[in-house]
Design a protein around this motif. Structure first.
Motif, short mmCIF file in Angstrom:
data_model
loop_
_atom_site.label_atom_id
_atom_site.label_comp_id
_atom_site.label_asym_id
_atom_site.label_seq_id
_atom_site.Cartn_x
_atom_site.Cartn_y
_atom_site.Cartn_z
N PHE A 144 0.71 -1.26 0.20
CA PHE A 144 0.08 0.04 0.15
C PHE A 144 0.90 1.36 -0.03
CE2 PHE A 144 -2.93 -3.14 1.74
CZ PHE A 144 -3.77 -3.02 0.89
N ALA A 145 2.03 1.31 0.28
CA ALA A 145 2.91 2.32 0.27
C ALA A 145 4.26 2.11 -0.46
CB ALA A 145 3.16 2.96 1.61
N PRO A 146 4.22 1.66 -1.74
CA PRO A 146 5.56 1.10 -2.22
C PRO A 146 6.44 2.22 -2.73
CG PRO A 146 3.79 0.92 -3.85
CD PRO A 146 3.25 1.32 -2.58
N ALA A 147 5.91 3.39 -2.92
CA ALA A 147 6.85 4.44 -3.13
C ALA A 147 7.25 5.32 -1.86
CB ALA A 147 6.09 5.34 -4.25
N TRP A 148 6.59 5.13 -0.92
CA TRP A 148 7.09 5.89 0.29
C TRP A 148 8.53 5.63 0.60
CZ3 TRP A 148 6.37 4.24 5.91
CH2 TRP A 148 6.56 5.57 6.79
N GLY A 149 9.24 6.67 1.05
CA GLY A 149 10.77 6.55 0.95
C GLY A 149 11.16 5.19 2.18
N PRO A 150 10.64 5.30 3.32
CA PRO A 150 10.93 4.34 4.22
C PRO A 150 10.74 2.99 3.80
CG PRO A 150 9.86 6.13 5.34
CD PRO A 150 9.92 6.58 3.79
N THR A 151 9.57 2.78 2.91
CA THR A 151 9.30 1.43 2.50
C THR A 151 10.31 0.75 1.98
OG1 THR A 151 7.10 2.02 2.19
CG2 THR A 151 7.81 -0.20 1.30
N ALA A 152 11.29 1.30 1.07
CA ALA A 152 12.44 0.58 0.30
C ALA A 152 13.62 0.49 1.41
CB ALA A 152 12.93 1.86 -0.71
N ARG A 153 13.64 1.01 2.59
CA ARG A 153 14.54 0.96 3.47
C ARG A 153 14.42 -0.38 4.38
NH1 ARG A 153 14.68 5.53 5.33
NH2 ARG A 153 13.82 5.27 7.36
N ILE A 154 12.91 -0.22 4.68
CA ILE A 154 12.51 -1.32 5.34
C ILE A 154 12.54 -2.80 4.65
CG2 ILE A 154 10.43 -2.18 6.49
CD1 ILE A 154 9.96 0.75 7.25
N ALA A 155 11.77 -2.64 3.45
CA ALA A 155 12.09 -3.92 2.50
C ALA A 155 13.48 -4.50 2.18
CB ALA A 155 11.08 -3.63 1.56
N GLY A 156 14.47 -3.35 2.21
CA GLY A 156 15.65 -3.68 1.98
C GLY A 156 16.69 -4.73 3.12
N SER A 157 15.73 -4.60 4.21
CA SER A 157 16.53 -5.26 5.35
C SER A 157 16.09 -6.48 5.62
CB SER A 157 16.48 -4.22 6.75
OG SER A 157 16.97 -4.82 7.73
N PRO A 158 17.21 -7.22 5.86
CA PRO A 158 16.71 -8.91 6.14
C PRO A 158 16.32 -8.80 7.62
CG PRO A 158 19.13 -8.91 6.01
CD PRO A 158 18.41 -7.27 5.39
N LEU A 159 16.66 -7.84 8.24
CA LEU A 159 16.39 -7.70 9.88
C LEU A 159 14.75 -8.01 10.05
CD1 LEU A 159 19.17 -5.27 11.02
CD2 LEU A 159 18.99 -7.93 10.87
N THR A 160 14.01 -7.47 9.00
CA THR A 160 12.70 -7.68 9.33
C THR A 160 12.06 -9.07 9.72
OG1 THR A 160 12.09 -8.14 7.08
CG2 THR A 160 12.12 -5.76 7.40
N VAL A 161 12.76 -10.02 9.56
CA VAL A 161 12.27 -11.21 9.87
C VAL A 161 12.73 -11.61 11.37
CG1 VAL A 161 12.10 -12.18 7.41
CG2 VAL A 161 14.19 -12.41 8.71
N VAL A 162 13.49 -10.77 11.88
CA VAL A 162 14.34 -11.30 13.00
C VAL A 162 13.10 -11.50 14.14
CG1 VAL A 162 15.56 -10.66 15.08
CG2 VAL A 162 16.53 -10.63 12.70
N PRO A 163 12.23 -10.68 14.30
CA PRO A 163 11.01 -10.89 15.36
C PRO A 163 10.25 -12.29 15.02
CG PRO A 163 11.07 -8.81 14.65
CD PRO A 163 12.06 -9.43 13.61
N VAL A 164 10.12 -12.48 13.86
CA VAL A 164 9.38 -13.64 13.46
C VAL A 164 10.49 -14.86 13.93
CG1 VAL A 164 7.95 -14.83 11.64
CG2 VAL A 164 8.23 -12.44 11.51
#
Length: 156
Positions: free
Chosen positions: A22-42
């Motif tokens: 829903f926010a693919p062009a929003w600046g922080p989205t690219a930074r967040i999606a570029g990090s493998p650390l997003t899966v650490v909580p899971v």
């Protein structure tokens, strides 16, 4: 507790999916999606579910057969651990798809449904994306990732 952790595994991944869809062009989205650390909580949820059934888990992965895997997934923590692992890897696949889609300038109107399909049925979503990616790269012509010349480099 197992039911809570089962649900938590997806709830931890959902914000990243929502941003990519829903926010693919929003600046922080690219930074967040570029990090493998997003899966650490899971993966922490995965560990919480996997540790109690580690002997069964080890048996299922070290000498895989259908009956052993069925025994693992018959255990609530075993099924939950497998689910959390799927959620984590699906998220990584989705993040790669998002970054590739942005790199290839694939429309967000196409990427959104592909990402939703990947959330629900990742092999189908991923295969569809690979088809779209191949068509897009073929139309874009040779480039650094397709074996063609790198911009700014002379041909030999």
């Amino acid at each position: 507790m197992t039911g809570f952790l089962f649900e938590l595994s997806f709830l931890l991944a959902a914000p990243v999916w929502l941003l990519m869809i829903f926010a693919p062009a929003w600046g922080p989205t690219a930074r967040i999606a570029g990090s493998p650390l997003t899966v650490v909580p899971v993966l922490i949820v995965y560990l919480a579910l996997a540790v109690p059934v580690f002997p069964e888990l080890w048996s299922a992965v070290s000498s895989p057969d259908l009956d052993t895997f069925r025994e693992l997934t018959a255990l609530p923590d075993g099924a939950g651990a497998v689910w959390a692992q799927v959620i984590a890897w699906d998220l990584l696949i989705g993040q790669w798809m998002y970054r590739e889609g942005r790199r290839l300038e694939i429309s967000a109107l196409l990427m959104g449904p592909l990402l939703v399909l990947t959330i629900l049925l990742s092999p189908f979503g991923f295969l569809c994306f690979l088809g779209v990616r191949a068509v897009r790269e073929r139309r874009a012509g040779p480039g650094p990732l397709s074996g063609g010349p790198v911009p700014g480099q002379a041909r030999r």
